[in-house]
Each structure stands twice: as structure tokens, then as C-alpha cells.
Design an enzyme around this catalytic site. Structure first.
Site, PDB file in Angstrom:
ATOM      1  N   SER A  13      33.428  45.323  40.261  1.00 60.91           N
ATOM      2  CA  SER A  13      33.938  44.517  39.136  1.00 60.91           C
ATOM      3  C   SER A  13      32.841  44.137  38.147  1.00 60.91           C
ATOM      4  O   SER A  13      33.132  43.568  37.105  1.00 60.91           O
ATOM      5  CB  SER A  13      34.607  43.245  39.672  1.00 60.91           C
ATOM      6  OG  SER A  13      33.651  42.467  40.369  1.00 60.91           O
ATOM      7  N   ASP A  50      37.611  41.234  50.213  1.00 56.58           N
ATOM      8  CA  ASP A  50      36.337  40.538  50.366  1.00 56.58           C
ATOM      9  C   ASP A  50      35.579  41.287  51.469  1.00 56.58           C
ATOM     10  O   ASP A  50      36.120  41.451  52.580  1.00 56.58           O
ATOM     11  CB  ASP A  50      36.651  39.081  50.773  1.00 56.58           C
ATOM     12  CG  ASP A  50      35.408  38.225  50.888  1.00 56.58           C
ATOM     13  OD1 ASP A  50      34.350  38.748  51.267  1.00 56.58           O
ATOM     14  OD2 ASP A  50      35.510  37.015  50.624  1.00 56.58           O
ATOM     15  N   SER A 128      20.675  49.452  48.640  1.00 57.08           N
ATOM     16  CA  SER A 128      19.639  48.581  49.176  1.00 57.08           C
ATOM     17  C   SER A 128      18.864  48.027  47.980  1.00 57.08           C
ATOM     18  O   SER A 128      19.454  47.711  46.937  1.00 57.08           O
ATOM     19  CB  SER A 128      18.771  49.420  50.113  1.00 57.08           C
ATOM     20  OG  SER A 128      17.630  48.733  50.512  1.00 57.08           O
ATOM     21  N   TYR A 142      16.980  37.596  51.006  1.00 52.78           N
ATOM     22  CA  TYR A 142      17.488  38.770  50.283  1.00 52.78           C
ATOM     23  C   TYR A 142      16.706  40.021  50.711  1.00 52.78           C
ATOM     24  O   TYR A 142      17.298  41.055  51.041  1.00 52.78           O
ATOM     25  CB  TYR A 142      17.378  38.562  48.769  1.00 52.78           C
ATOM     26  CG  TYR A 142      17.842  39.752  47.970  1.00 52.78           C
ATOM     27  CD1 TYR A 142      19.206  40.049  47.879  1.00 52.78           C
ATOM     28  CD2 TYR A 142      16.936  40.620  47.357  1.00 52.78           C
ATOM     29  CE1 TYR A 142      19.641  41.157  47.171  1.00 52.78           C
ATOM     30  CE2 TYR A 142      17.371  41.726  46.643  1.00 52.78           C
ATOM     31  CZ  TYR A 142      18.723  41.990  46.554  1.00 52.78           C
ATOM     32  OH  TYR A 142      19.159  43.097  45.874  1.00 52.78           O
ATOM     33  N   SER A 145      17.752  41.125  54.080  1.00 54.27           N
ATOM     34  CA  SER A 145      19.079  41.770  54.139  1.00 54.27           C
ATOM     35  C   SER A 145      18.972  43.229  53.718  1.00 54.27           C
ATOM     36  O   SER A 145      19.646  44.102  54.265  1.00 54.27           O
ATOM     37  CB  SER A 145      20.102  41.017  53.276  1.00 54.27           C
ATOM     38  OG  SER A 145      19.891  41.237  51.894  1.00 54.27           O
ATOM     39  N   LYS A 146      18.099  43.505  52.746  1.00 56.23           N
ATOM     40  CA  LYS A 146      17.965  44.889  52.262  1.00 56.23           C
ATOM     41  C   LYS A 146      17.120  45.734  53.226  1.00 56.23           C
ATOM     42  O   LYS A 146      17.375  46.931  53.397  1.00 56.23           O
ATOM     43  CB  LYS A 146      17.386  44.903  50.844  1.00 56.23           C
ATOM     44  CG  LYS A 146      18.323  44.256  49.812  1.00 56.23           C
ATOM     45  CD  LYS A 146      19.693  44.932  49.761  1.00 56.23           C
ATOM     46  CE  LYS A 146      20.598  44.387  48.680  1.00 56.23           C
ATOM     47  NZ  LYS A 146      21.911  45.042  48.617  1.00 56.23           N
ATOM     48  N   THR A 177      22.017  42.938  35.142  1.00 53.17           N
ATOM     49  CA  THR A 177      23.429  42.790  35.543  1.00 53.17           C
ATOM     50  C   THR A 177      23.754  41.301  35.674  1.00 53.17           C
ATOM     51  O   THR A 177      22.921  40.455  35.361  1.00 53.17           O
ATOM     52  CB  THR A 177      23.681  43.448  36.921  1.00 53.17           C
ATOM     53  OG1 THR A 177      22.948  42.698  37.902  1.00 53.17           O
ATOM     54  CG2 THR A 177      23.281  44.901  36.970  1.00 53.17           C
TER      55      THR A 177
HETATM   56  N1  LIG Z   1      20.492  44.015  39.593  1.00 51.80           N
HETATM   57  C1  LIG Z   1      19.373  44.362  40.217  1.00 51.80           C
HETATM   58  O1  LIG Z   1      18.246  44.241  39.679  1.00 51.80           O
HETATM   59  C2  LIG Z   1      19.454  44.986  41.600  1.00 51.80           C
HETATM   60  C3  LIG Z   1      18.302  45.589  42.119  1.00 51.80           C
HETATM   61  C4  LIG Z   1      18.351  46.157  43.389  1.00 51.80           C
HETATM   62  C5  LIG Z   1      19.524  46.145  44.116  1.00 51.80           C
HETATM   63  N2  LIG Z   1      20.637  45.543  43.594  1.00 51.80           N
HETATM   64  C6  LIG Z   1      21.862  45.544  44.400  1.00 51.80           C
HETATM   65  O2  LIG Z   1      22.908  46.146  43.671  1.00 51.80           O
HETATM   66  C7  LIG Z   1      24.160  45.654  44.148  1.00 51.80           C
HETATM   67  C8  LIG Z   1      25.026  45.251  42.957  1.00 51.80           C
HETATM   68  O3  LIG Z   1      24.415  44.163  42.298  1.00 51.80           O
HETATM   69  P1  LIG Z   1      24.552  43.901  40.721  1.00 51.80           P
HETATM   70  O4  LIG Z   1      23.187  43.768  40.197  1.00 51.80           O
HETATM   71  O5  LIG Z   1      25.472  44.863  40.092  1.00 51.80           O
HETATM   72  O6  LIG Z   1      25.181  42.400  40.765  1.00 51.80           O
HETATM   73  P2  LIG Z   1      26.498  41.765  40.133  1.00 51.80           P
HETATM   74  O7  LIG Z   1      26.615  42.136  38.697  1.00 51.80           O
HETATM   75  O8  LIG Z   1      26.412  40.309  40.484  1.00 51.80           O
HETATM   76  O9  LIG Z   1      27.697  42.454  40.943  1.00 51.80           O
HETATM   77  C9  LIG Z   1      27.944  42.137  42.291  1.00 51.80           C
HETATM   78  C10 LIG Z   1      29.248  42.798  42.722  1.00 51.80           C
HETATM   79  O10 LIG Z   1      29.426  42.524  44.124  1.00 51.80           O
HETATM   80  C11 LIG Z   1      30.746  42.014  44.323  1.00 51.80           C
HETATM   81  N3  LIG Z   1      30.792  41.102  45.456  1.00 51.80           N
HETATM   82  C12 LIG Z   1      29.988  40.042  45.716  1.00 51.80           C
HETATM   83  N4  LIG Z   1      30.386  39.427  46.827  1.00 51.80           N
HETATM   84  C13 LIG Z   1      31.492  40.112  47.283  1.00 51.80           C
HETATM   85  C14 LIG Z   1      32.358  39.955  48.401  1.00 51.80           C
HETATM   86  N5  LIG Z   1      32.206  38.959  49.281  1.00 51.80           N
HETATM   87  N6  LIG Z   1      33.360  40.844  48.557  1.00 51.80           N
HETATM   88  C15 LIG Z   1      33.557  41.854  47.659  1.00 51.80           C
HETATM   89  N7  LIG Z   1      32.757  42.050  46.596  1.00 51.80           N
HETATM   90  C16 LIG Z   1      31.747  41.182  46.413  1.00 51.80           C
HETATM   91  C17 LIG Z   1      31.107  41.316  43.010  1.00 51.80           C
HETATM   92  O11 LIG Z   1      32.532  41.316  42.842  1.00 51.80           O
HETATM   93  P3  LIG Z   1      33.500  40.044  42.980  1.00 51.80           P
HETATM   94  O12 LIG Z   1      32.686  38.832  42.689  1.00 51.80           O
HETATM   95  O13 LIG Z   1      34.581  40.320  41.959  1.00 51.80           O
HETATM   96  O14 LIG Z   1      34.022  40.095  44.368  1.00 51.80           O
HETATM   97  C18 LIG Z   1      30.467  42.257  41.992  1.00 51.80           C
HETATM   98  O15 LIG Z   1      31.343  43.298  41.668  1.00 51.80           O
HETATM   99  C19 LIG Z   1      23.838  44.503  45.103  1.00 51.80           C
HETATM  100  O16 LIG Z   1      23.928  44.978  46.437  1.00 51.80           O
HETATM  101  C20 LIG Z   1      22.395  44.169  44.773  1.00 51.80           C
HETATM  102  O17 LIG Z   1      21.706  43.606  45.868  1.00 51.80           O
HETATM  103  C21 LIG Z   1      20.628  44.962  42.349  1.00 51.80           C
END
Ligand SMILES: NC(=O)c1ccc[n+]([C@@H]2O[C@H](COP(=O)([O-])OP(=O)(O)OC[C@H]3O[C@@H](n4cnc5c(N)ncnc54)[C@H](OP(=O)(O)O)[C@@H]3O)[C@@H](O)[C@H]2O)c1
Length: 268
Positions: A13, A50, A128, A142, A145-146, A177
Site C-alpha cells: 500500500s 495483517d 531485508s 530493527y 530483525s533484518k 518512502t
Molecule cells: N525505506 C528504506 O530506506 C528501506 C531500506 C531498507 C529496507 N526497507 C524495508 O522495505 C520494506 C518496505 O518499507 P517502506 O520503506 O516501503 O515503508 P512504508 O512506506 O512505511 O511501507 C510499509 C508497508 O508495510 C505495510 N505493513 C506494515 N505493517 C503491516 C502489517 N502488520 N501487516 C501488513 N502490512 C503491513 C504497510 O501497509 P499497511 O500499513 O497498509 O498495512 C506498507 O504498505 C520494509 O520491510 C523495510 O524494512 C526500507
């Protein structure tokens, strides 16, 4: 059975998940997005679940398989962050984050494996982070977890090999994001950590908000889905590939000092 490949992505989402879902849909994959909130895009078939609830995942994955009769890939992307000193982190916050970031991946894989086995060859991509290899101060839970996702992916890859299911842990660097806004900060930070926590969080938030476009991750994941053989790890972002390369070469103590200096702790 249609020839169109079916991909299921959790956390579709927002952020990386939404970018990947849209990109794959444009490349003619049939994309199912899992999240708690709605996905406002007609190209993506939304299923509400969820990831901390195994029964919800079992039910929606069964629905998807009944609709498509095949699932070619599962991308475990849903995740969240918490920040602050380990000492001041509440057990509830630590517990919840591990439930989303680690148990959520385990539940998703457990619920999907029967369908992936029935559809083989299939791919599992676990999102991850570079933080899983280079642990970040004041993001200890965090990073843990990764790191757990990385170890999990390594075990799983060997376990699933005979079934024609491949596994890859993708480690993105900073990407702009909703992650920064959604990160939970310690409600009551201890005074003795306060200044260092503020400095560290300021650096990480600035890096994230100046980070890569999520489209970079979408393109990298699309390339992985097209590959015949998945690598065990895929780092996203040139400078982060360099960090991971150095982490493998340099003594751990140097790497730990380097991470400290990036977050401004060499001035103490
Ligand atoms: N952004 C970065 O710099 C970065 C770097 C390395 C790794 N990551 C990883 O990339 C992944 C995506 O992160 P993002 O940056 O895109 O963050 P984001 O924009 O906050 O998106 C997080 C997504 O996870 C979903 N989510 C959270 N809790 C949930 C739950 N209990 N059940 C179902 N869906 C859930 C949210 O959807 P709903 O709230 O609608 O459920 C949303 O779609 C994460 O695993 C993060 O650790 C991000």
C-alpha cells in the site's frame, strides 16, 4: 491455467511495495498486494491482511490460489522501524516490531509454501536491509530483525532447493518512502542517551529522505524475477554495495568504528 505470472507482495500500500507492485503490473505480471489499508490502483488486486496474523494470511493466500491456480513469486516486504536506545525501548514496541518484521515473514512463507510447491518453479524474495549486515546504532531492534531475515533466508534456501523454490534476501540502502514517518520512536528516551539518539536519528532521517527513488528497488526486483537463478543476497544502491563489500573485507572492529563515525560518534 493462464500464462501470466502471479506475484504476491506484502506491504503493497506504500513505499517500496507499492512501487514494485505497480512496476510489475506494468510488466504484465498479475499482482496481488497485501496490506491492512486499501490500495488505490486498479492494476493491483488488493487483499486485506495483517502479516502478524497467520490465520488471515492462510485465508487470503488460499483465496488467491483458488482464483489463479498458480503463484510464481512471493515478495515479503511489509515492515516497520523503531528507533531509540535499546535500554529505553519498551518490551511492547520491541515485541511488535519483531512480530511484523520477522514473524510476519515467517507467517507469510508458512501460509504460502503449499501454493508455491504446487506452482513450482517459484521464487521467494524477502526484503531485508543493509542494516541486517551493518547494524545501526539506536536502531538495534530493527537491525536485528533484518539480520534475522538474512539468516532465515539462508536456511530456507537450502531447505526449499529440492522443491524448485528459490530464495533471495534483498538489502536496500536508504529509499525515500513513508518508512521515516511510520517509524516508532521510544516514548521515553533516557536522558543519558538523549543527545546521541537525536544526532543519530537526524542522520538516518536525512539519509532516508534524500534516499533513492523506490522505482530503483522496483526495477531491481523485476530483474530478479526474470533471472533463472536467484542470488542469495542482492544489495540495492551503489554506495551500499560498496559498504557491504568493505564489511566482508575489513576487520569487524573497523567496520563498527566506521558505522559509528557515519552517525557522528567519532567526535566524542
Ligand atoms: N525505506 C528504506 O530506506 C528501506 C531500506 C531498507 C529496507 N526497507 C524495508 O522495505 C520494506 C518496505 O518499507 P517502506 O520503506 O516501503 O515503508 P512504508 O512506506 O512505511 O511501507 C510499509 C508497508 O508495510 C505495510 N505493513 C506494515 N505493517 C503491516 C502489517 N502488520 N501487516 C501488513 N502490512 C503491513 C504497510 O501497509 P499497511 O500499513 O497498509 O498495512 C506498507 O504498505 C520494509 O520491510 C523495510 O524494512 C526500507
Amino acid at each position: 491455467m493462464s500464462n501470466q505470472k502471479v506475484i504476491v507482495i506484502t506491504g503493497a500500500s506504500s513505499g517500496i511495495g507499492l512501487a514494485v507492485a505497480k512496476y510489475l503490473a506494468d510488466k504484465d505480471f498479475l499482482v496481488y498486494g497485501i496490506s491492512r489499508s486499501a490500495i488505490d490502483d486498479p492494476r493491483i488486486r488488493h487483499k486485506k491482511a495483517d502479516v502478524t496474523k497467520l490465520d488471515e494470511l492462510i485465508s487470503v493466500y488460499q483465496e488467491i490460489f483458488d482464483e489463479t491456480k498458480r503463484i510464481d513469486g512471493l515478495i515479503n516486504n511489509a515492515g516497520m522501524g523503531i528507533s531509540g536506545s535499546i535500554e529505553a525501548t519498551s518490551p511492547e514496541d520491541a515485541d511488535y516490531m519483531m512480530k511484523v518484521n520477522f514473524m510476519g515473514v515467517y507467517y507469510s512463507i508458512k501460509a504460502m509454501l503449499p501454493h508455491l510447491r504446487a506452482s513450482k518453479p517459484a521464487k521467494i524474495i524477502n526484503i531485508s536491509s543493509v542494516a541486517g549486515k551493518l547494524a545501526i546504532p539506536f536502531q538495534g531492534f530493527y537491525s536485528s530483525s533484518k539480520a534475522a531475515i538474512n539468516a532465515f533466508s539462508e536456511s530456507l534456501k537450502i531447505e526449499l532447493k529440492p522443491f524448485g523454490i528459490q530464495v533471495c534476501a534483498v538489502m536496500p540502502g536508504d529509499i525515500k518512502t513513508g518508512f521515516t514517518k511510520n517509524r516508532r520512536k521510544n516514548k521515553e528516551e533516557l536522558e543519558l542517551y538523549q543527545k546521541r539518539v537525536e544526532r543519530s536519528i537526524a542522520v538516518m532521517e536525512k539519509d532516508e529522505q534524500n534516499g533513492m527513488n523506490p522505482l530503483v528497488a522496483a526495477k531491481a526486483i523485476h530483474r530478479l524475477l526474470k533471472r533463472r537463478k536467484l542470488p542469495l543476497y542482492k544489495t540495492i544502491g551503489f554506495q551500499y554495495k560498496l559498504f557491504i563489500f568493505l564489511q566482508r573485507l575489513l576487520p569487524t572492529k573497523w567496520v563498527n568504528n566506521l558505522v559509528g563515525s557515519i552517525y557522528g560518534f567519532n567526535k566524542e
